[in-house]
Design a protein around this motif. Sequence first.
Motif, mmCIF file in Angstrom:
data_model
loop_
_atom_site.group_PDB
_atom_site.id
_atom_site.type_symbol
_atom_site.label_atom_id
_atom_site.label_comp_id
_atom_site.label_asym_id
_atom_site.label_seq_id
_atom_site.Cartn_x
_atom_site.Cartn_y
_atom_site.Cartn_z
ATOM 1 N N ILE A 195 0.743 -1.293 -0.022
ATOM 2 C CA ILE A 195 -0.059 -0.026 0.015
ATOM 3 C C ILE A 195 0.809 1.211 0.098
ATOM 4 C CG2 ILE A 195 -1.581 1.402 1.312
ATOM 5 C CD1 ILE A 195 -2.927 -1.547 2.255
ATOM 6 N N ARG A 196 1.937 1.264 0.863
ATOM 7 C CA ARG A 196 2.843 2.601 0.857
ATOM 8 C C ARG A 196 3.567 2.759 -0.182
ATOM 9 N NH1 ARG A 196 4.679 4.430 6.077
ATOM 10 N NH2 ARG A 196 3.306 3.363 7.852
ATOM 11 N N THR A 245 2.014 2.527 -3.144
ATOM 12 C CA THR A 245 0.965 3.013 -4.327
ATOM 13 C C THR A 245 1.041 4.629 -4.342
ATOM 14 O OG1 THR A 245 -0.615 1.238 -3.402
ATOM 15 C CG2 THR A 245 -1.458 3.050 -4.576
ATOM 16 N N THR A 269 -0.413 7.836 -1.966
ATOM 17 C CA THR A 269 -1.074 7.065 -0.894
ATOM 18 C C THR A 269 -0.339 7.591 0.300
ATOM 19 O OG1 THR A 269 -2.040 5.214 -2.123
ATOM 20 C CG2 THR A 269 -1.711 4.767 0.173
ATOM 21 N N TYR A 306 -5.450 4.404 5.637
ATOM 22 C CA TYR A 306 -4.528 4.939 4.596
ATOM 23 C C TYR A 306 -5.530 5.969 3.686
ATOM 24 C CZ TYR A 306 -1.706 0.964 5.368
ATOM 25 O OH TYR A 306 -0.912 -0.240 6.049
ATOM 26 N N THR A 355 -6.001 7.620 -0.106
ATOM 27 C CA THR A 355 -5.194 7.525 -1.443
ATOM 28 C C THR A 355 -6.041 8.504 -2.510
ATOM 29 O OG1 THR A 355 -4.757 5.194 -1.597
ATOM 30 C CG2 THR A 355 -4.847 6.026 -3.644
ATOM 31 N N ASN A 402 -12.253 2.086 -5.882
ATOM 32 C CA ASN A 402 -11.543 1.289 -4.720
ATOM 33 C C ASN A 402 -11.414 -0.167 -4.583
ATOM 34 O OD1 ASN A 402 -11.220 3.450 -2.421
ATOM 35 N ND2 ASN A 402 -13.289 4.101 -2.988
ATOM 36 N N ARG A 423 -8.583 -0.922 -6.802
ATOM 37 C CA ARG A 423 -7.267 -0.934 -6.123
ATOM 38 C C ARG A 423 -7.031 -1.929 -5.104
ATOM 39 N NH1 ARG A 423 -8.510 3.515 -3.461
ATOM 40 N NH2 ARG A 423 -7.938 4.924 -5.355
#
Length: 138
Positions: free
Chosen positions: A66-67, A69, A72, A86, A88, A124, A127
């Motif tokens: 995720i980090r 991305t 984000t 998180y 985004t 969403n 993702r």
Amino acid sequence: MGRMSGVLWVLLALVVGGMLYIRLAPSDPARWHRAPEASVDKTFQSGVTRRVAAGPDGLARLDAIIRATPRTRMLAGTLGAGMVTYVTRSRVMGFPDYTTVQQVGDALEIYARSRFGRSDLGVNGARVEGWLAALEAG
């Protein structure tokens, strides 16, 4: 002509003001950092919930994905606490979407949702599915 020009300036100011609000509106962790309660997979107009088996280190592995991305960042929570939220933002308009991930035993519960609008147009869900595919491949 002068009155029409004034109306156009007011409309332009409203549009720019709205865009700035979307980009700069604060994200209140008390509102968005909540347990997902994702006992079943569900898709709705503005987001998704997912529950997946991921092992005891699932949150740490998904956090790294995720980090990485674009656009984000972490809003609240910690890996140690077992729950992280998180934010985004969309590329052009900067619309914020919030994703909360919680480690529950060997499973991850995920709740992704948009802040503005009635529909996220499937963004969403796409993702989250991309993140889960990367988690499974990694």
